[in-house]
Enzyme design. Structure first.
Site, PDB file in Angstrom:
ATOM      1  N   SER A 138       0.857  -1.186   0.000  1.00  0.00           N
ATOM      2  CA  SER A 138       0.000   0.000   0.000  1.00  0.00           C
ATOM      3  C   SER A 138       0.891   1.234   0.000  1.00  0.00           C
ATOM      4  CB  SER A 138      -0.893   0.007   1.249  1.00  0.00           C
ATOM      5  OG  SER A 138      -1.516   1.267   1.442  1.00  0.00           O
ATOM      6  N   TYR A 148      -0.624  -0.732  10.437  1.00  0.00           N
ATOM      7  CA  TYR A 148      -0.942  -1.089   9.052  1.00  0.00           C
ATOM      8  C   TYR A 148       0.168  -0.609   8.110  1.00  0.00           C
ATOM      9  CZ  TYR A 148      -3.302  -1.470   4.573  1.00  0.00           C
ATOM     10  OH  TYR A 148      -3.614  -1.798   3.277  1.00  0.00           O
TER      11      TYR A 148
END
Length: 257
Positions: A138, A148
């Site tokens: 990401s 994350y």
């Protein structure tokens, strides 16, 4: 005819990879936790494209699930030519608001499973002298945004490092780092998306097309949109202190609600 194994195949980017690879004539091994959805997906892709689609139920947050998929990747009689490590999720909340068990589960899926499955796949691929791995990361990997982002930063660094170590073996590795993609990701995490500007959204099928093109060209990192490439270019030159403040405010504005 080659075979691709896709984790998290029943939704989002994983489903887009499955559609594209089936349309291109690849047999598939589809991996997810929901057996019913897997079987429906396998049947649909087989009927539409005439390929073989195997449904493999596994939870990559559990050792047994990782071992099950690793064993399939290591099967020399039924080799896998392309691995797409796509399974993943987000947790709603800032640091210390998310239960530790959920943080550890994320690390299990985003890091340990990716390491073990990539290793199982590339060992067999190196023996054959060919193969490819796409590890889905990401753009959060490039900014300081909690567990994350840290887990996705690991995916990028690991993938690019492994790609260097395997150079010349015929095995290619790519880290795919998209921005916001219209999938079930945010809904599953209980995150609101109404406040995310329209220009920030990407189409999953276009993300997959860009990733496969970058893999074919031997690249080790794919940021699949000019808008995000420009943003990441700015990130590289921004001071870390300033960047941390900006991403924290951006996370509150565009992140979980």
């Amino acid at each position: 005819m080659t075979t691709a194994l896709i984790t998290g195949s029943t939704a989002g980017i994983g489903a887009a990879f499955a559609r594209r690879l089936a349309a291109d004539g690849h047999d598939l091994v589809l991996v997810a936790r929901d057996t019913k959805r897997l079987r429906e997906q396998a049947t649909e892709l087989h009927d539409r494209h005439g390929i073989e689609a195997e449904a493999l139920t596994a939870d990559l947050a559990e050792d047994a699930g990782i071992e099950k998929v690793a064993a399939r990747l290591g099967d020399r009689r039924n080799p896998v030519d392309l691995l797409v490590n796509n399974a993943g999720f987000g947790n709603k909340g800032h640091y210390l608001e998310v239960p530790m068990a959920d943080e550890l589960k994320m690390l299990k899926v985003h890091i340990e499973a990716v390491l073990r499955l990539t290793s199982a796949a590339t060992e067999a691929m190196r023996e054959r002298g060919r193969g490819g791995v796409v590890n889905v990361a990401s753009v959060a990997a490039f900014v300081p945004r909690g567990t994350y982002g840290a887990s996705k930063a690991w995916v990028v660094q690991f993938t690019q490092g492994a790609a260097r170590d395997l150079a010349g073996t015929g095995v290619r590795l790519l880290a795919l780092a998209p921005g916001f993609v219209r999938t079930e990701f945010h809904q599953r995490a209980g995150m609101g998306t109404d406040n995310i500007p329209g220009w920030m959204w990407l189409d999953a099928d276009k993300v997959v097309a860009a990733a496969l093109a970058d893999l074919a060209h031997g690249r080790t990192l794919s940021i699949p949109d000019p808008r995000y490439k420009a943003l990441m270019g700015l990130v590289k030159v921004a001071p870390r202190g300033l960047l941390g403040g900006i991403t924290s405010r951006t996370g509150r504005k565009y992140g979980p609600q």
